[in-house]
Design an enzyme around this catalytic site. Structure first.
Site, short mmCIF file in Angstrom:
data_model
loop_
_atom_site.label_atom_id
_atom_site.label_comp_id
_atom_site.label_asym_id
_atom_site.label_seq_id
_atom_site.Cartn_x
_atom_site.Cartn_y
_atom_site.Cartn_z
N LYS A 110 -6.42 5.45 3.87
CA LYS A 110 -7.68 4.83 4.29
C LYS A 110 -8.86 5.78 4.15
CE LYS A 110 -5.49 1.13 6.07
NZ LYS A 110 -4.06 1.35 6.03
C1 LIG Z 1 -2.98 0.45 5.81
C2 LIG Z 1 -1.72 1.04 5.36
C3 LIG Z 1 -0.86 0.36 4.49
C4 LIG Z 1 -1.13 -1.05 4.02
O1 LIG Z 1 -2.29 -1.16 3.25
P1 LIG Z 1 -2.99 -2.58 3.07
O2 LIG Z 1 -4.22 -2.31 2.33
O3 LIG Z 1 -3.22 -3.10 4.46
O4 LIG Z 1 -2.02 -3.44 2.34
C5 LIG Z 1 0.28 1.01 4.04
N1 LIG Z 1 0.57 2.25 4.47
C6 LIG Z 1 -0.21 2.92 5.32
C7 LIG Z 1 0.20 4.28 5.76
C8 LIG Z 1 -1.38 2.35 5.80
O5 LIG Z 1 -2.17 3.03 6.64
#
Ligand SMILES: *Cc1c(COP(=O)(O)O)cnc(C)c1O
Length: 493
Positions: A110
């Site tokens: 993120k």
């Molecule tokens: C948010 C997240 C995901 C999933 O990503 P999306 O964009 O919601 O599909 C997978 N792994 C981790 C560690 C995350 O923080």
């Protein structure tokens, strides 16, 4: 470039507008009017560093942003990642690569979007003539919250309020959020799961009454979740970058097709890969990996999205999601960009928890996506096997993806190179990772991290070791019916 709503009733005049608003007024998500094609630009991007590649991809959508300024913002954002490469590609097997997206300030993928979003939003608000203060609402399954808090802390004219499922995140994730510094931040636990948080936040976004109440405080709302196009667009860049890195290292020739496997929850990360493909990046398959909350696996196999099912708490909590918001953007494309039909399907989802696509749409989607899931036991096994076979320490989300990549490889017999997206540091889930590779149950997350470091020789990140001594500033837990009040109170503060 104009942006249209997936529900057909609203158009934003440009990206600045779409990013500042976050969600369209008709409840739909903003999508670009057209996809820029970068196929002919690939060769020129080979010699670029990550920030330059990102600025190229992002700038192709955000045409009203100043190019030099955008590049400077990308350089600044990605300088915050370890070793200056925001998205290194690591080879872990024959034709198998891991794209490590977790070397940023909060140790999850993120960060790639949320180190840049404050600039995109501040600039977007200025370009759109927004004079009010912005209140960013975030629903988090664990990682978005911390990354958004870090990105937006102490930003002038912006406040941020994060809702997380009080018992639905890992100990480290919770501690990261509850110790957040900054005087414009608020973190609230909710008695419920991620879907409850996301639904509450979406409701607040589309409520005219709440908008009026906030307007009286000179506040407008926006989103840092992947429903915001500003969250998605920086994510498109690492698909390009990974591809270009494979060309540079001689693993593929420019033009060769490759596959990606993506651990998926809200469908934001994998959607960015789909967009990259639409922009001319040679991708053959996108493998959608889920944990026991396998609503997406079933959708791709049956053509029906059915959220009426048991919710499981897993060791990959950032994927514990039953209402996958960004799927709406895919469904919109599948329908031939039919806003009315997409609105109807989303209405069905809201009313009955399910909707179906047509057989023709299903055939079209199967050509581009493969989906698989794994349960908790398999996830543990993968963490252990990968560690034993290649010395690679994978977090549980990455492990779910490694498993799906393996299944796809066996079923398809594909000879393409496979890039698995690694979305978090294993140290965010230290107890579960330790248990998987050693069988040991250690309750304390820091002791587990210590043991993991000893076993693996993969050093504990500073962000984790420093957490222990930080003050816990946010301990409030509320009922999901109290979210509106929490938002209004925080806005008025
Ligand atoms: C948010 C997240 C995901 C999933 O990503 P999306 O964009 O919601 O599909 C997978 N792994 C981790 C560690 C995350 O923080």
């Amino acid at each position: 470039m104009q942006f249209i709503s997936t529900r057909g009733k609203y158009t934003a005049e440009n990206a600045a507008n779409a990013i500042t608003k976050g969600l369209s007024e008709d409840g739909g998500l903003f999508v670009p009017q057209t996809f820029p094609n970068l196929k002919d630009a690939l060769c020129g991007m080979l010699s670029m560093d990550y920030a330059e590649r990102a600025a190229t991809v992002i700038g192709s959508f955000l045409t009203e942003y100043d190019k030099a300024e955008l590049l400077a913002a990308c350089k600044k954002a990605y300088a915050r990642f370890e070793e200056g490469d925001a998205a290194p590609v690591v080879k872990i097997g024959d034709g198998l690569f891991v794209l490590e997206l977790f070397h940023g300030p909060t140790l999850a993928f993120k960060d790639i979007a949320l180190t840049l979003l404050p600039y995109l939003m501040r600039k977007g608000a200025d370009l759109s003539g927004v004079k009010e203060n912005i209140l960013i609402l975030v629903a988090t399954s664990g990682d978005t919250g911390k990354a958004a808090l870090e990105g937006f802390k102490n930003q002038k004219g912006i406040k941020i309020c994060v809702f997380y499922p009080s018992e639905g995140v890992s100990d480290m994730q919770k501690m990261q959020m509850c110790t957040q510094e900054g005087d414009n931040v608020n973190v609230v636990g909710v008695n419920g799961n991620f879907d409850d948080c996301q639904t509450a936040v979406k409701k607040i976004f589309t409520s005219k009454e709440i908008a009026a109440e906030l307007a009286a405080e000179n506040v407008v709302l926006s989103s840092a979740n992947s429903i915001n196009f500003g969250r998605l667009v920086p994510q498109i860049a690492y698909y390009f970058s990974a591809y270009l890195d494979l060309v540079n290292s001689g693993e593929i020739k420019l033009g060769d097709k490759i596959d990606f496997t993506v651990p998926t929850g809200n469908f934001g990360n994998i959607l960015a890969g789909y967009y990259a493909k639409k922009m001319g990046l040679p991708i053959e398959k996108l493998v959608c990996a889920s944990n026991s909350n396998n609503v997406l696996t079933e959708f791709f196999e049956s053509g029906t999205y059915d959220a009426n099912r048991e919710f499981f708490k897993t060791m990959s909590p950032s994927m514990d999601i039953l209402i996958s918001s960004n799927l709406e953007r895919l469904v919109f494309e599948l329908s031939g960009r039919d806003g009315e039909l997409t609105a109807k399907r989303m209405e069905d989802l809201k009313k009955s928890g399910k909707y179906s696509i047509t057989k023709a749409e299903q055939a079209a989607v199967s050509a581009e996506f493969f989906a698989d899931y794994c349960d908790e036991e398999e996830c543990s096994e993968v963490i252990c096997d990968v560690f034993e076979n290649s010395g690679y320490l994978a977090d549980p989300h990455t492990a779910v993806a490694l498993k799906a990549a393996e299944t796809y490889s066996v079923r398809s017999g594909s000879k393409n190179k496979m890039v698995v997206l690694s979305t978090a540091s294993p140290y965010k889930f230290s107890q579960n990772v330790l248990k998987s590779i050693s069988g040991k149950t250690v309750k304390d997350p820091f002791k587990a991290a210590q043991a993991l470091e000893t076993l693996s020789a993969c050093p504990i990140p500073l962000q984790i070791s420093q957490l222990k001594s930080k003050e816990r500033r946010f301990t409030e837990v509320i009922d999901k019916t109290e979210t509106v009040k929490a938002v209004c109170d925080f806005a008025a503060k």
